[in-house]
Design an enzyme around this catalytic site. Structure first.
Site, PDB file in Angstrom:
ATOM      1  N   ASP A 199      55.861  45.176  51.277  1.00 48.51           N
ATOM      2  CA  ASP A 199      56.458  46.265  52.077  1.00 48.51           C
ATOM      3  C   ASP A 199      57.619  46.898  51.312  1.00 48.51           C
ATOM      4  O   ASP A 199      58.531  46.207  50.871  1.00 48.51           O
ATOM      5  CB  ASP A 199      56.993  45.721  53.415  1.00 48.51           C
ATOM      6  CG  ASP A 199      55.869  45.314  54.357  1.00 48.51           C
ATOM      7  OD1 ASP A 199      56.162  44.588  55.330  1.00 48.51           O
ATOM      8  OD2 ASP A 199      54.714  45.696  54.112  1.00 48.51           O
ATOM      9  N   ASP A 205      56.690  41.948  45.642  1.00 46.93           N
ATOM     10  CA  ASP A 205      56.926  42.148  47.072  1.00 46.93           C
ATOM     11  C   ASP A 205      55.937  43.234  47.517  1.00 46.93           C
ATOM     12  O   ASP A 205      55.395  43.977  46.689  1.00 46.93           O
ATOM     13  CB  ASP A 205      58.374  42.622  47.249  1.00 46.93           C
ATOM     14  CG  ASP A 205      58.661  43.014  48.670  1.00 46.93           C
ATOM     15  OD1 ASP A 205      58.305  42.241  49.574  1.00 46.93           O
ATOM     16  OD2 ASP A 205      59.204  44.097  48.895  1.00 46.93           O
TER      17      ASP A 205
END
Ligand SMILES: O=C(O)[C@H](O)[C@H](O)COP(=O)(O)O
Ligand SMILES: [Mg+2]
EC number: 3.1.3.41
Length: 303
Positions: free
Chosen positions: A29, A27
């Site tokens: 952010d 991932d």
């Protein structure tokens, strides 16, 4: 349910954990960065994993940027990564519309409530669209708009899909236009429905919050093509061909990243505490989404 292993400071534990996997789905952010703030030792950690022969894929729900935009961001942040290693929710949605949904033209046009990332990826898949960053929608609604929307004269007759994502320019005119298309039977899709966006080491309204007004008005939620959707996992596996049992999902958000890995029956999941969820959220009695392991921050993999 087995309690998650805390790996920060546990060099032997980290080595054992890394030895289980050949592929890491990252991932972005809240894991690599928060906006333009790069978390400590992230670039070094990415290089270390590459030196160990690990395959990396960057799987972000942030639909404001395209794969090409992310390549520019990786370069700016000093992280070694290629455009081909990025698989964001805007691309996931564009692939779904173009290759799975395949509405017959001309009713395959998309009304976009979102930013340039969605537009670029729809274009890359040859999907026509209106709305998005079109400046014609960045204004207050006027009395005549209500009439022209209601009688359809302000609508594009070829729009068969409404696609919502993180939109920093949400307004009533765009919401009303999306709502009119949906009332006329357009399919309701989202790149993702995250409630919050990690930015500037804080939290802000996310894609799900930006699109909530349309969902409320039409009385249903969109089909989300971002994490934890397994349509996205299948598309990623189809693109990168990895062994799920030797793949680990690394994320900051339980109900997208970690759930994505669990539902995808990946070999493991690793939560980091630099984004949305805190350890109490998965250590609490009765927690429903629990990662295999967790760390304070990604850079702690450097031992
Ligand atoms: O609201 C959003 O779109 C998301 O919070 C955000 O962009 C998540 O990005 P990710 O953590 O999946 O990289
Ligand atoms: Mg995140």
């Amino acid at each position: 349910m087995t309690p998650p292993k805390y790996l920060t400071g546990d060099k032997a534990g980290i080595d054992e954990f890394l030895s289980r996997f050949d592929v890491f789905l990252f991932d972005c952010d809240g894991v690599l960065w928060s906006g333009d703030y790069l978390f400590p030792k992230v670039a070094e950690t990415i290089d270390m994993l590459r030196s160990k022969g690990k395959q990396l894929v960057f799987v972000t729900n942030n639909s404001t940027k395209s794969r090409a935009d992310y390549k520019k961001k990786f370069d700016k942040m000093g992280i070694t990564a290629s455009e081909e290693e990025v698989f964001g929710s805007s691309y996931s949605a564009a692939v779904y519309v173009a290759r799975i949904l395949k509405l017959p033209a001309p009713k395959n046009k998309v009304f976009v409530l979102g930013e340039t990332g969605i537009e670029q990826e729809l274009k890359s898949e040859g999907v026509p669209y209106v709305g998005g960053t079109d400046p014609a929608f960045r204004r207050d609604i006027e009395p005549e708009d209500f009439t022209n929307l209601a009688n359809g004269s302000a609508l594009d007759p070829d729009v068969g899909i409404v696609l919502i994502g993180l939109d920093f320019h949400v307004n009533y005119l765009k919401m009303a236009t999306a709502h009119q298309y949906l009332q006329r039977g357009a399919l309701f899709l989202a790149t993702n429905t995250d409630s919050t966006l990690p930015m500037a080491q804080s939290l802000f309204p996310g894609a799900g919050s930006a699109g909530a007004g349309v969902s409320k008005a039409v009385g249903k939620d969109p089909l989300s093509l971002g994490k934890p959707s397994q349509a996205m996992m299948d598309a990623i596996e189809g693109r990168f061909h990895f062994d799920r049992s030797r793949t680990c999902m690394v994320g900051d958000r339980l109900n997208t990243d970690i759930q994505f890995g669990i539902d995808g029956k990946l070999g493991g999941t690793l939560a980091v505490l630099t984004g949305v969820n805190k350890k109490e959220d998965f250590l609490a009695e009765g927690a429903t989404t629990v990662p295999m392991a967790y760390m304070d921050q990604l850079g702690d993999l450097m031992g």
